[in-house]
Design a protein around this motif. Sequence first.
Motif, short mmCIF file in Angstrom:
data_model
loop_
_atom_site.label_atom_id
_atom_site.label_comp_id
_atom_site.label_asym_id
_atom_site.label_seq_id
_atom_site.Cartn_x
_atom_site.Cartn_y
_atom_site.Cartn_z
N VAL A 25 0.83 -1.21 0.00
CA VAL A 25 0.00 0.00 0.00
C VAL A 25 0.87 1.26 0.00
N GLU A 26 1.96 1.24 0.74
CA GLU A 26 2.82 2.43 0.83
C GLU A 26 3.54 2.75 -0.48
N GLU A 27 3.52 1.85 -1.44
CA GLU A 27 4.09 2.13 -2.76
C GLU A 27 3.18 3.00 -3.61
N LEU A 28 1.91 3.13 -3.24
CA LEU A 28 0.98 3.95 -4.01
C LEU A 28 1.30 5.43 -3.85
N PRO A 29 1.29 6.19 -4.95
CA PRO A 29 1.52 7.63 -4.85
C PRO A 29 0.43 8.29 -4.00
N VAL A 45 -4.94 3.66 6.41
CA VAL A 45 -4.09 4.29 5.42
C VAL A 45 -4.22 5.80 5.54
N GLU A 46 -3.07 6.49 5.64
CA GLU A 46 -3.03 7.95 5.66
C GLU A 46 -2.64 8.42 4.26
N LEU A 47 -3.40 9.38 3.72
CA LEU A 47 -3.22 9.86 2.35
C LEU A 47 -3.02 11.37 2.32
N THR A 48 -2.24 11.83 1.34
CA THR A 48 -2.10 13.26 1.13
C THR A 48 -2.90 13.72 -0.08
N GLY A 49 -3.38 12.81 -0.87
CA GLY A 49 -4.15 13.16 -2.06
C GLY A 49 -5.29 12.20 -2.26
N PRO A 50 -6.16 12.51 -3.22
CA PRO A 50 -7.29 11.63 -3.47
C PRO A 50 -6.85 10.33 -4.17
N ILE A 51 -7.13 9.23 -3.53
CA ILE A 51 -6.87 7.91 -4.11
C ILE A 51 -8.17 7.12 -3.96
N PRO A 52 -8.68 6.55 -5.03
CA PRO A 52 -9.89 5.74 -4.90
C PRO A 52 -9.65 4.53 -4.00
N ALA A 53 -10.63 4.21 -3.20
CA ALA A 53 -10.52 3.05 -2.30
C ALA A 53 -10.22 1.78 -3.09
N GLU A 54 -10.71 1.72 -4.33
CA GLU A 54 -10.49 0.53 -5.15
C GLU A 54 -9.00 0.30 -5.44
N ARG A 55 -8.22 1.38 -5.54
CA ARG A 55 -6.77 1.23 -5.78
C ARG A 55 -6.09 0.62 -4.56
N VAL A 57 -7.63 -1.28 -2.28
CA VAL A 57 -8.11 -2.67 -2.23
C VAL A 57 -7.30 -3.53 -3.21
N ALA A 58 -7.02 -2.99 -4.40
CA ALA A 58 -6.23 -3.73 -5.39
C ALA A 58 -4.81 -3.97 -4.91
N ALA A 59 -4.22 -2.98 -4.24
CA ALA A 59 -2.86 -3.14 -3.70
C ALA A 59 -2.83 -4.22 -2.63
N ILE A 60 -3.85 -4.25 -1.79
CA ILE A 60 -3.93 -5.28 -0.75
C ILE A 60 -4.13 -6.65 -1.40
N ALA A 61 -4.91 -6.70 -2.47
CA ALA A 61 -5.10 -7.96 -3.20
C ALA A 61 -3.79 -8.42 -3.82
N GLU A 62 -2.96 -7.48 -4.29
CA GLU A 62 -1.65 -7.83 -4.85
C GLU A 62 -0.78 -8.53 -3.80
#
Length: 71
Positions: A25-29, A45-55, A57-62
Motif C-alpha cells: 500500500v505504501e508504494e501507491l503515490p 491508510v493515511e493519504l495526502t491526495g485523493p486515491i480511490p478506495a479501489e486502488r 483494495v487492489a494493492a492489498i489484493a496484490e
Amino acid sequence: MTTRMEFAVTGMHCNSCGLLIDDEVEELPGVTSSTTDVRTERTVVELTGPIPAERIVAAIAEAGYCATPLV
C-alpha cells in the motif's frame, strides 16, 4: 491535508502478513503511511491526495489478501 481510510482485511495469519500489506500500500503515490493490525484485521491508510478506495483494495489484493473499505 491528510485523509484517513480504513479497511477490513481477511486472510492474514501473522505480523508478516501485515507488513506485506503495508509495503504494498505504501508504494501507491499519495500514501504517507499504512498500518495493519492483524489482531483487529484492519488496515489504516493515511493519504495526502485523493486515491480511490479501489486502488488500495487492489494493492492489498496484490499482497494476497481481501479488503473491504469501512465507512
